[in-house]
Design an enzyme around this catalytic site. Structure first.
Site, PDB file in Angstrom:
ATOM      1  N   LYS A  21      66.584  10.206  64.518  1.00 21.55           N
ATOM      2  CA  LYS A  21      66.637  11.522  63.867  1.00 21.55           C
ATOM      3  C   LYS A  21      67.112  12.612  64.837  1.00 21.55           C
ATOM      4  CE  LYS A  21      65.367   9.801  60.064  1.00 21.55           C
ATOM      5  NZ  LYS A  21      64.278   9.560  59.158  1.00 21.55           N
TER       6      LYS A  21
HETATM    7  C1  LIG Z   1      63.737   8.812  58.171  1.00 18.47           C
HETATM    8  C2  LIG Z   1      63.528   9.120  56.730  1.00 18.47           C
HETATM    9  C3  LIG Z   1      62.236   9.183  56.178  1.00 18.47           C
HETATM   10  C4  LIG Z   1      60.953   8.970  56.947  1.00 18.47           C
HETATM   11  O1  LIG Z   1      60.958   7.902  57.751  1.00 18.47           O
HETATM   12  P1  LIG Z   1      59.719   7.530  58.709  1.00 18.47           P
HETATM   13  O2  LIG Z   1      60.249   6.297  59.376  1.00 18.47           O
HETATM   14  O3  LIG Z   1      58.537   7.286  57.861  1.00 18.47           O
HETATM   15  O4  LIG Z   1      59.490   8.653  59.656  1.00 18.47           O
HETATM   16  C5  LIG Z   1      62.117   9.546  54.847  1.00 18.47           C
HETATM   17  N1  LIG Z   1      63.195   9.828  54.102  1.00 18.47           N
HETATM   18  C6  LIG Z   1      64.442   9.779  54.594  1.00 18.47           C
HETATM   19  C7  LIG Z   1      65.585  10.143  53.700  1.00 18.47           C
HETATM   20  C8  LIG Z   1      64.653   9.405  55.916  1.00 18.47           C
HETATM   21  O5  LIG Z   1      65.902   9.341  56.404  1.00 18.47           O
END
Ligand SMILES: *Cc1c(COP(=O)(O)O)cnc(C)c1O
Length: 381
Positions: A186
């Protein structure tokens, strides 16, 4: 070339920016002896909320945990329906299911790839208790249109840190519970982690309690006045988050620079579709991934294999959620329900994309993709 290329030479899909600041921050927490429920949690929350110009932020253990708690705070219950997009990471559709609510999908806008407000409106029934738009690939969802529908909104902003709506509001700063994710690919990472932003002090209080076993904020450790979870984020993770926030502008600028280089380098490949440009009205993407749609008729698996042989990682991104086995089996979904989503999901691949991607790496990726798509091998017969 080919399979003999050293693994170290391969261009990865994603790579976090981590340096001395992160190392020092984590070591400080280790030496402090307080690894959880310490002062870094509130410090990270306050810095994050200030950055988004929103009143409150709640640090949680993942984006998924944040979506779960945000939906609970929005009042989503057993038997409810939540209208959302089938073109997302699976977590946004799973979150309503945690509360035995039903994710009701509606098709996406072919330009932005975000939930189409008109399709969403058509999917609303008397059971709908929330809308769950996702700012996919960091492009702002059309929140003004969803706000007119008069239902509670939970935003999945996990891919959209740094994005800005046309009216100047940062994505996640409109006041609805909005959820960010801090997995290592991210815009900002704490390894694993997430954050819920909100303008509502009651939502903040509920999430703070429910992430911590339902403990009342002014109660002793062992008294619990509601059902809760362990969705806490550790001080180690929050210290990392604080260090990452300090370099967020530079990291976002690095991603934007890489995107501009790709746009230039990928020009003129027949049928290849690039991520949409920011709207003339002023929505601004917070760059997260660089996802292209292959020309109709290109063999995606063969393309990914051929890129790999040229030392370039890529992957299908994203698959349509309603066509995943669990969703077919549990909710009876089938091909053909959401044609725009299905077409995009069948043709999309993510290319290597991270803040420190070099110009030379972008050129190598672009050259490889151009070669692969212009040789007959990647075309299905
Ligand atoms: C990364 C992501 C999440 C959350 O992911 P976690 O691995 O639980 O932190 C939720 N929705 C989207 C669209 C994502 O790209």
């Amino acid at each position: 070339m080919g399979a003999a290329r050293a693994a170290s030479d391969e261009i990865p899909l994603a790579r976090p920016v981590l340096g001395d600041a992160e190392e020092d921050a984590v070591i400080d927490v280790l030496r402090s002896g307080q690894l959880s429920l310490g002062p870094r949690v509130a410090a990270f929350e306050q810095a994050f909320a200030a950055r988004l110009n929103v009143a409150h932020a709640c640090a949680v253990s993942s984006g998924t945990a944040g979506l779960h708690l945000a939906l609970r705070a929005a009042g989503v219950r057993d038997g409810d329906e939540v209208v959302t997009t089938p073109f997302s990471f699976v977590s946004s559709a799973n979150a309503p299911v945690f509360e035995r609510a039903r994710p009701v999908f509606a098709d996406i806008d072919p330009r932005t790839l975000n939930l189409d407000p008109q399709a969403a409106a058509a999917a609303v029934t008397e059971k709908t208790t929330a809308l769950l738009p996702v700012h996919i690939f960091g492009y702002p969802a059309d929140l003004p249109a969803f706000e007119k529908m008069g239902l509670p909104i939970v935003e999945d902003a996990c891919e959209a840190l740094g994005a800005v709506h046309a009216d100047g509001t940062p994505v996640g700063g409109r006041g609805h519970p909005a959820v960010f994710g801090f997995y290592a690919n991210k815009q900002l990472t704490t390894g694993e982690g997430g954050m819920v932003t909100t303008a509502d002090a009651a939502v903040k209080a509920q999430i703070d309690s429910e992430r911590n076993q339902g403990r009342g904020l002014d109660m002793g450790w062992l008294d619990h006045d509601r059902l809760g979870f362990n969705y806490r984020l550790s001080d180690l993770a929050c210290a990392l988050g604080l260090a990452q926030l300090d370099r967020l502008d530079a990291m976002l600028a690095g991603r934007a620079r890489a995107a501009a280089l790709y746009r230039e380098a990928l020009q003129g490949i027949d049928g290849l579709e690039l991520p949409c440009e920011d709207s003339p009205g002023g929505d601004r993407r917070g760059w997260f991934v660089f996802v292209v749609q292959l020309p109709c008729g290109a063999d995606r698996d063969a393309t990914i294999r051929a890129l790999r042989e040229r030392g370039v990682q890529s992957k299908p991104y994203l698959p349509a959620i309603h066509l995943m086995t669990y969703y077919r089996e549990t909710f009876g979904h089938r091909e053909g329900e959401f044609p725009v989503c299905e077409d995009v999901a069948a043709r999309s691949i993510a290319l290597p994309f991270f803040p420190e991607l070099s110009e030379g790496q972008v050129e190598r990726v672009a050259l490889a993709l151009r070669e692969v798509l212009t040789t007959a091998g990647a075309r299905s017969r």
